[in-house]
Write a protein that holds these residues in place. Structure first.
Motif, PDB file in Angstrom:
ATOM      1  N   ARG A   1       9.854 -11.005  -7.929  1.00 15.81           N
ATOM      2  CA  ARG A   1      10.270  -9.921  -7.037  1.00 15.81           C
ATOM      3  C   ARG A   1      10.675  -8.692  -7.844  1.00 15.81           C
ATOM      4  O   ARG A   1      10.416  -7.556  -7.440  1.00 15.81           O
ATOM      5  CB  ARG A   1      11.419 -10.390  -6.142  1.00 15.81           C
ATOM      6  N   GLN A   2      11.328  -8.920  -8.997  1.00 13.51           N
ATOM      7  CA  GLN A   2      11.681  -7.796  -9.858  1.00 13.51           C
ATOM      8  C   GLN A   2      10.431  -7.119 -10.422  1.00 13.51           C
ATOM      9  O   GLN A   2      10.376  -5.893 -10.529  1.00 13.51           O
ATOM     10  CB  GLN A   2      12.578  -8.281 -11.003  1.00 13.51           C
TER      11      GLN A   2
ATOM     12  N   GLY B   1      -1.676  -8.436   0.452  1.00 20.08           N
ATOM     13  CA  GLY B   1      -2.416  -9.242   1.409  1.00 20.08           C
ATOM     14  C   GLY B   1      -2.910 -10.565   0.868  1.00 20.08           C
ATOM     15  O   GLY B   1      -3.397 -11.396   1.652  1.00 20.08           O
ATOM     16  N   LEU B   2      -2.820 -10.813  -0.443  1.00 20.02           N
ATOM     17  CA  LEU B   2      -3.313 -12.067  -0.998  1.00 20.02           C
ATOM     18  C   LEU B   2      -2.279 -13.181  -0.843  1.00 20.02           C
ATOM     19  O   LEU B   2      -1.074 -12.934  -0.741  1.00 20.02           O
ATOM     20  CB  LEU B   2      -3.665 -11.886  -2.479  1.00 20.02           C
TER      21      LEU B   2
ATOM     22  N   VAL C   1       6.920  -4.849  -2.263  1.00 21.76           N
ATOM     23  CA  VAL C   1       7.963  -5.732  -1.740  1.00 21.76           C
ATOM     24  C   VAL C   1       7.309  -7.064  -1.410  1.00 21.76           C
ATOM     25  O   VAL C   1       6.081  -7.129  -1.188  1.00 21.76           O
ATOM     26  CB  VAL C   1       8.644  -5.133  -0.487  1.00 21.76           C
ATOM     27  N   PRO C   2       8.098  -8.149  -1.390  1.00 26.33           N
ATOM     28  CA  PRO C   2       7.495  -9.462  -1.110  1.00 26.33           C
ATOM     29  C   PRO C   2       6.699  -9.519   0.176  1.00 26.33           C
ATOM     30  O   PRO C   2       5.730 -10.283   0.292  1.00 26.33           O
ATOM     31  CB  PRO C   2       8.712 -10.392  -1.062  1.00 26.33           C
ATOM     32  N   GLY C   3       7.055  -8.664   1.172  1.00 27.13           N
ATOM     33  CA  GLY C   3       6.323  -8.680   2.432  1.00 27.13           C
ATOM     34  C   GLY C   3       4.905  -8.183   2.321  1.00 27.13           C
ATOM     35  O   GLY C   3       4.080  -8.406   3.230  1.00 27.13           O
TER      36      GLY C   3
ATOM     37  N   SER D   1      -4.832  -4.908 -11.194  1.00 28.85           N
ATOM     38  CA  SER D   1      -3.445  -4.431 -11.246  1.00 28.85           C
ATOM     39  C   SER D   1      -2.655  -5.145 -10.164  1.00 28.85           C
ATOM     40  O   SER D   1      -3.225  -5.625  -9.172  1.00 28.85           O
ATOM     41  CB  SER D   1      -3.372  -2.915 -11.047  1.00 28.85           C
ATOM     42  N   LEU D   2      -1.350  -5.188 -10.352  1.00 31.19           N
ATOM     43  CA  LEU D   2      -0.516  -5.929  -9.396  1.00 31.19           C
ATOM     44  C   LEU D   2      -0.520  -5.294  -8.012  1.00 31.19           C
ATOM     45  O   LEU D   2      -0.280  -5.986  -7.011  1.00 31.19           O
ATOM     46  CB  LEU D   2       0.914  -6.018  -9.926  1.00 31.19           C
TER      47      LEU D   2
END
Length: 444
Positions: free
Chosen positions: A160-161, A143-144, A169-171, A137-138
């Motif tokens: 990002r969407q 951390g990858l 979040v992208p972070g 799952s996404l």
């Protein structure tokens, strides 16, 4: 009969001279319309494609070949991808470009004067991961090291969407921004854990990664839910064995989410070129594919950018009538000339009233000019006197003979022969006056 043909020939010549000014005005009007009112389509244009080895680049070459058949030179401009292409359009650096759905919305597109020529093909989101990641799952991507590509590709915005609807979040990820080819090499070398493409399956890198050991494709098992949350996406299935039936690649059906690639131009893109690009799109994308049925694409659907009027007409009615039977440039010429048909008719009606009087004047002027010389002989007759009277009268008779010879050589259409015979009778009348002049003087 030879004289009749001669008269007729002269009549046609005079008629052409009479209508000459009208023809010149009409020709000028057509020339102005050809250049100014409805300019001809340009023979050169710029198509913004995508990165090296991308589907956009491959399809761009096919469009270049299709339009070259009609003498239109398409220069392919490499770019980072959809977002970069959109920016090039807005800055006037490209005339037309491939743009992925979801890059803008209808309100923004109208403000920016953008029009769509229709959607061309689906661009599934391909998330390739190394086998050791074991991601199902996404949310497990935290951390990858995942490569999304440069910002200009459109993939970062899209992914990002996708992360957002998963509560990420992208972070939460270690995101890199390598271009497609370097990112593929980094994945194979183990320097990143995964990479994301949004591309048609025709892209060479997609074809290679689908058959590369140690790399697997992420299965969007919740694909239908994504299409509800993000309406510009559609649910497509990569069938088992579609890559290689003999080796059973892939070994299962994969559910994918896919935006669509659209052809986008600025408002004011020449209508004839719109027709050409949509016809080329039908040739290139109209067949069956991994994710489409025959005739599904190109389509006015699946795009948030308003479809150009000419493209919408093509989807309803097919190719323009003239282009079905004529070459592109000839059909375009006749199609554009309709713009001046009504003004030309309005111009020809008053001008047509000038032609008949002008034609009559030209014919009769051939006769009337001798009346000037005949009148000069009569005036000279009034001045005859003195010892040189006989010599002057003999000179007048010679002048009358010369006038008569010239008149006899004058050709006019049969409809105007009465004026010619009337002139000859008047010459005879003046000659008789000259001959009676000595008798008149003697009797006096």
């Amino acid at each position: 009969m030879s004289n009749v043909r001669k008269f007729t020939r002269i009549s046609l010549r005079d008629l052409l001279v009479a209508i000459g000014p009208t023809l010149v005005l009409v020709a000028c009007a057509v020339a102005v319309a050809y250049v100014v009112v409805d300019p001809a389509p340009p023979r050169k244009l710029v198509l913004a494609t995508g990165q090296e080895n991308s589907a956009y680049e491959q399809f761009g070459k096919q469009y270049q070949a299709e339009l070259a058949k009609n003498g239109i030179a398409v220069r392919l401009e490499s770019s980072l991808g959809s977002q970069d292409n959109l920016q090039r359009l807005l800055e006037g650096k490209a005339d037309i470009a491939f743009v992925q759905s979801g890059m803008t919305n209808e309100a923004q597109a109208e403000r920016r004067d953008l029009v769509s020529l229709g959607s061309l093909f689906t661009e599934p989101v391909w998330l390739f991961l190394r086998d050791e990641t074991k991601v199902k799952s996404l949310t497990q991507l935290k951390g990858l090291r995942i490569n999304l590509g440069p910002e200009g590709t459109g993939v970062p915005r899209l992914f990002r969407q996708i992360l957002g609807v998963n509560g990420l979040v992208p972070g939460d990820l270690q995101i890199t921004a390598l271009e497609n080819t370097p990112a593929t090499m980094a994945l194979l070398d183990g320097r990143i854990d995964g990479l994301v493409f949004a591309s048609a399956p025709e892209a060479p890198l997609i074809q290679m990664l689908l058959q590369t050991p140690g790399v697997h494709l992420f299965d969007f098992t919740q694909a239908e839910a994504y299409t509800r949350r993000l309406p510009f996406l559609s649910h497509v299935v990569l069938p088992r064995g579609i890559v290689d039936l003999g080796r059973d690649i892939p070994a299962q059906d994969y559910h994918l989410i896919a935006p669509t690639a659209t052809m986008v131009a600025r408002e004011g893109f020449h209508p004839a070129l719109i027709d050409q690009f949509v016809q080329a799109a039908t040739e290139i994308h109209g067949g069956a594919g991994w994710f489409q049925q025959p005739g599904q694409f190109p389509s006015p659907r699946y795009t948030e950018i308003p479809v150009a009027r000419e493209a919408a007409r093509y989807y309803r009615q097919g190719a323009p009538l003239l282009q079905r039977y004529m070459s592109f440039w000839l059909a375009n010429f006749f199609d554009r000339m309709w713009v001046v048909v009504v003004p030309l008719l309005a111009l020809l009606i008053p001008l047509s009233r000038v032609v008949p009087p002008l034609y009559v004047w030209r014919i009769r002027s051939r006769v009337y000019r001798w009346y000037g010389q005949l009148r000069a002989v009569e005036q000279s007759l009034e001045e005859v006197q003195g010892e040189r009277r006989d010599e002057q009268l003999a000179d007048l008779l010679r002048r009358l003979d010369e006038i008569e010879r010239n008149v006899n050589q004058t050709s006019v259409p049969l409809a105007f022969a009465d004026a010619l015979y009337e002139l000859r009778s008047h010459i005879h009348f003046v000659r008789e006056r000259v001959r009676r002049m000595p008798d008149t003087a003697a009797s006096a």
